[in-house]
Motif scaffolding. Structure first.
Motif, PDB file in Angstrom:
ATOM      1  N   ARG A 140       9.261   8.681   1.778  1.00  0.00           N
ATOM      2  CA  ARG A 140       7.947   8.964   1.180  1.00  0.00           C
ATOM      3  C   ARG A 140       8.041   8.951  -0.358  1.00  0.00           C
ATOM      4  NH1 ARG A 140       3.311   8.265   3.154  1.00  0.00           N
ATOM      5  NH2 ARG A 140       3.818   9.463   5.020  1.00  0.00           N
ATOM      6  N   PHE A 171       0.415  -5.027   6.892  1.00  0.00           N
ATOM      7  CA  PHE A 171       0.017  -3.900   6.036  1.00  0.00           C
ATOM      8  C   PHE A 171      -0.846  -2.955   6.861  1.00  0.00           C
ATOM      9  CE2 PHE A 171      -0.785  -1.615   2.251  1.00  0.00           C
ATOM     10  CZ  PHE A 171      -2.067  -1.115   2.391  1.00  0.00           C
ATOM     11  N   ALA A 172      -0.570  -1.613   6.724  1.00  0.00           N
ATOM     12  CA  ALA A 172      -1.314  -0.596   7.483  1.00  0.00           C
ATOM     13  C   ALA A 172      -1.085  -0.804   8.987  1.00  0.00           C
ATOM     14  CB  ALA A 172      -2.796  -0.626   7.115  1.00  0.00           C
ATOM     15  N   ALA A 186       3.063   1.739  11.531  1.00  0.00           N
ATOM     16  CA  ALA A 186       2.201   1.294  10.429  1.00  0.00           C
ATOM     17  C   ALA A 186       3.071   0.637   9.359  1.00  0.00           C
ATOM     18  CB  ALA A 186       1.464   2.487   9.834  1.00  0.00           C
ATOM     19  N   HIS A 187       2.518  -0.350   8.681  1.00  0.00           N
ATOM     20  CA  HIS A 187       3.177  -1.010   7.555  1.00  0.00           C
ATOM     21  C   HIS A 187       4.428  -1.788   7.943  1.00  0.00           C
ATOM     22  CE1 HIS A 187       0.318   0.572   4.801  1.00  0.00           C
ATOM     23  NE2 HIS A 187       0.778   1.794   4.760  1.00  0.00           N
ATOM     24  N   ARG A 239      10.764  -1.452   6.319  1.00  0.00           N
ATOM     25  CA  ARG A 239      11.041  -0.309   5.422  1.00  0.00           C
ATOM     26  C   ARG A 239      11.892   0.755   6.110  1.00  0.00           C
ATOM     27  NH1 ARG A 239       5.447   3.260   4.970  1.00  0.00           N
ATOM     28  NH2 ARG A 239       5.021   3.415   7.206  1.00  0.00           N
ATOM     29  N   HIS A 267       4.362  -0.881  -1.863  1.00  0.00           N
ATOM     30  CA  HIS A 267       3.467   0.291  -1.734  1.00  0.00           C
ATOM     31  C   HIS A 267       3.862   1.371  -2.763  1.00  0.00           C
ATOM     32  CE1 HIS A 267       1.494   3.711   0.192  1.00  0.00           C
ATOM     33  NE2 HIS A 267       1.024   2.972   1.142  1.00  0.00           N
ATOM     34  N   TYR A 308       4.315   4.295  -5.410  1.00  0.00           N
ATOM     35  CA  TYR A 308       3.826   5.659  -5.676  1.00  0.00           C
ATOM     36  C   TYR A 308       4.138   5.996  -7.140  1.00  0.00           C
ATOM     37  CZ  TYR A 308       3.658   6.813  -0.595  1.00  0.00           C
ATOM     38  OH  TYR A 308       3.371   6.869   0.758  1.00  0.00           O
ATOM     39  N   LYS A 362     -11.548   2.612   3.102  1.00  0.00           N
ATOM     40  CA  LYS A 362     -10.993   3.126   4.368  1.00  0.00           C
ATOM     41  C   LYS A 362     -11.495   4.529   4.660  1.00  0.00           C
ATOM     42  CE  LYS A 362      -6.666   2.282   5.874  1.00  0.00           C
ATOM     43  NZ  LYS A 362      -5.201   2.028   5.901  1.00  0.00           N
ATOM     44  N   ASP A 421      -8.933   5.728  -0.578  1.00  0.00           N
ATOM     45  CA  ASP A 421      -8.093   4.754   0.140  1.00  0.00           C
ATOM     46  C   ASP A 421      -8.864   3.433   0.133  1.00  0.00           C
ATOM     47  OD1 ASP A 421      -6.185   4.998   3.263  1.00  0.00           O
ATOM     48  OD2 ASP A 421      -6.277   3.463   1.679  1.00  0.00           O
ATOM     49  N   VAL A 432      -4.250  -2.038  -3.639  1.00  0.00           N
ATOM     50  CA  VAL A 432      -4.676  -0.879  -2.850  1.00  0.00           C
ATOM     51  C   VAL A 432      -4.486   0.377  -3.700  1.00  0.00           C
ATOM     52  CG1 VAL A 432      -4.280   0.450  -0.736  1.00  0.00           C
ATOM     53  CG2 VAL A 432      -4.004  -2.045  -0.724  1.00  0.00           C
ATOM     54  N   TRP A 471      -4.569   4.551  -3.428  1.00  0.00           N
ATOM     55  CA  TRP A 471      -4.564   5.605  -2.399  1.00  0.00           C
ATOM     56  C   TRP A 471      -4.150   6.942  -2.979  1.00  0.00           C
ATOM     57  CZ3 TRP A 471      -0.042   7.671   0.578  1.00  0.00           C
ATOM     58  CH2 TRP A 471      -0.462   8.552   1.581  1.00  0.00           C
ATOM     59  N   GLU A 477      -0.999  -0.199  -5.245  1.00  0.00           N
ATOM     60  CA  GLU A 477      -0.108  -1.043  -4.433  1.00  0.00           C
ATOM     61  C   GLU A 477      -0.374  -2.531  -4.662  1.00  0.00           C
ATOM     62  OE1 GLU A 477      -0.744   0.490  -0.412  1.00  0.00           O
ATOM     63  OE2 GLU A 477      -1.205   2.408  -1.373  1.00  0.00           O
TER      64      GLU A 477
HETATM   65  O1  TA6 Z   1      -1.818   2.179   1.434  1.00  0.00           O
HETATM   66  C1  TA6 Z   1      -2.620   3.228   1.873  1.00  0.00           C
HETATM   67  C2  TA6 Z   1      -2.265   3.560   3.324  1.00  0.00           C
HETATM   68  O2  TA6 Z   1      -2.524   2.465   4.170  1.00  0.00           O
HETATM   69  C3  TA6 Z   1      -3.035   4.818   3.733  1.00  0.00           C
HETATM   70  O3  TA6 Z   1      -4.080   4.513   4.651  1.00  0.00           O
HETATM   71  C4  TA6 Z   1      -1.948   5.724   4.310  1.00  0.00           C
HETATM   72  O4  TA6 Z   1      -1.759   5.463   5.695  1.00  0.00           O
HETATM   73  C5  TA6 Z   1      -0.756   5.281   3.454  1.00  0.00           C
HETATM   74  O5  TA6 Z   1      -0.864   3.861   3.417  1.00  0.00           O
HETATM   75  C6  TA6 Z   1       0.601   5.790   3.868  1.00  0.00           C
HETATM   76  O6  TA6 Z   1       0.998   5.205   5.066  1.00  0.00           O
HETATM   77  P1  TA6 Z   1       2.423   5.702   5.700  1.00  0.00           P
HETATM   78  O7  TA6 Z   1       2.578   4.902   6.959  1.00  0.00           O
HETATM   79  O8  TA6 Z   1       3.489   5.391   4.684  1.00  0.00           O
HETATM   80  O9  TA6 Z   1       2.275   7.183   5.906  1.00  0.00           O
END
Ligand code: TA6
Length: 323
Positions: free
Chosen positions: A76, A86-87, A97-98, A102, A172, A174, A196, A216, A248, A250, A275
């Protein structure tokens, strides 16, 4: 990684005073990259840039104090690599997701001091029996990280299969901020986005982006650089890009922060994601043998009111084939 393996890694890729590998949190192998202008760390796990700090500046990338450093899950913070989707998976919500890259360990493939003096490390990953079960295509992914007072991260995807495939993905990223109330994000004024937080409704960004609730947004068909202006830290973070049609933005805000185990309940106040992506309708299609490079160029400068804001002229990435 066993000490002997770490020694072998350093013998092959370490650069005196600039690059070496060590054991990091959770026993993950970390590359420490140094340059007179700044420093960064990268985990082999996920090809994941964990930190970047230009000299005399506060850290640019944010990492949760609750981040988990374990194989099989994403870290994280920093710059997770989201690929080949993505997502959420487009048709199978049993999938992570994603995408899956990773959460797997990548392998160093090259290291050098570049002509511009930056310190450069490449990591690679590719298809396997495991990945084929999740995504039935053969591929090679390489992430090239160059560190000076600027951080360049270039993700190159190559189709090594016999048929074409299409994918989405993101760096992605941060970013550290003082607090949302001090921040404005420039670069997407007038750009259409999918919201979103409002049933993916299509809207148009009116001016700068301010973060005062869960945010988002998938900004479409934009190759513009963004700037995070932070009054609290008296600095601007610049995020330029090539090979990316989507940006993106978020911030999970209060409720979503409380739902994530690897995210402190109050940590939404110290981060924002900007992102560098190809997502939603901005898909990348690769014929057999074709490659595509998605690059983010990240820098930080003191936001002296007298000085003009960051002007980015991103170089085209290696073998860049904009989406
Ligand atoms: O990029 C934004 C997003 O798609 C949010 O909707 C949220 O899910 C974030 O990514 C983090 O996703 P993760 O799977 O890393 O918790």
């Amino acid at each position: 990684m066993r000490p002997s393996d770490l020694d072998a890694l350093n013998r092959q890729f370490a650069i005196r005073d600039r690059l070496f590998f060590r054991e990091g949190p959770g026993g993950l192998t970390i590359a420490e990259i140094r340059h007179s202008g700044g420093e960064a760390t990268i985990a082999l796990h996920g090809g994941h840039v964990l930190s970047f700090r230009p000299r005399h500046h506060p850290p640019v990338l944010w990492l949760s104090r609750e981040a988990r450093f374990e194989t099989g899950s994403a870290i994280r913070g920093g710059i997770p690599v989201c690929w080949p989707w993505f997502a959420d998976h487009p048709s199978n919500n049993a999938m992570p997701a994603h995408g899956f890259v990773r959460a797997t360990v990548w392998t160093p493939s090259a290291s050098e001091t570049l002509a511009d003096g930056s310190t450069h490390l490449k990591l690679a990953t590719a298809d396997s029996e495991e990945t084929m079960k999740r995504w039935p295509h053969r591929f090679r992914l390489e992430i090239a990280v160059s560190v000076s007072d600027v951080l360049r991260v270039a993700l190159t995807a190559t189709n090594t299969d016999r048929s074409a495939f299409s994918c989405t993905g993101a760096l992605h990223s941060y970013f550290n901020i003082s607090t949302p109330a001090n921040v404005r994000i420039k670069g997407v004024a007038g750009v259409a986005y999918l919201d979103k937080v409002d049933r993916m409704r299509r809207k148009v960004q009116d001016g700068d982006v301010f973060i005062d609730k869960e945010t988002d947004r998938i900004y479409l068909d934009t190759n513009a650089a963004c700037t995070i202006e932070d009054r609290g830290m008296q600095r601007r973070i610049g995020i330029a890009k090539t090979g990316s049609r989507t940006t993106v933005i978020w911030n999970p805000w209060v409720e979503k922060s409380a739902l994530m185990k690897d995210f402190g309940d109050d940590e939404y106040q110290t981060m924002v994601c900007v992102e560098t992506a190809n997502a939603g309708p901005d898909r990348v299609r690769l014929a057999p043998g074709e490659s595509h490079t998605l690059e983010a160029v990240i820098c930080s400068e003191a936001s002296d009111p007298e000085r003009p804001p960051i002007v980015f002229l991103p170089a085209t990435g290696p073998g860049d084939k904009s989406a």
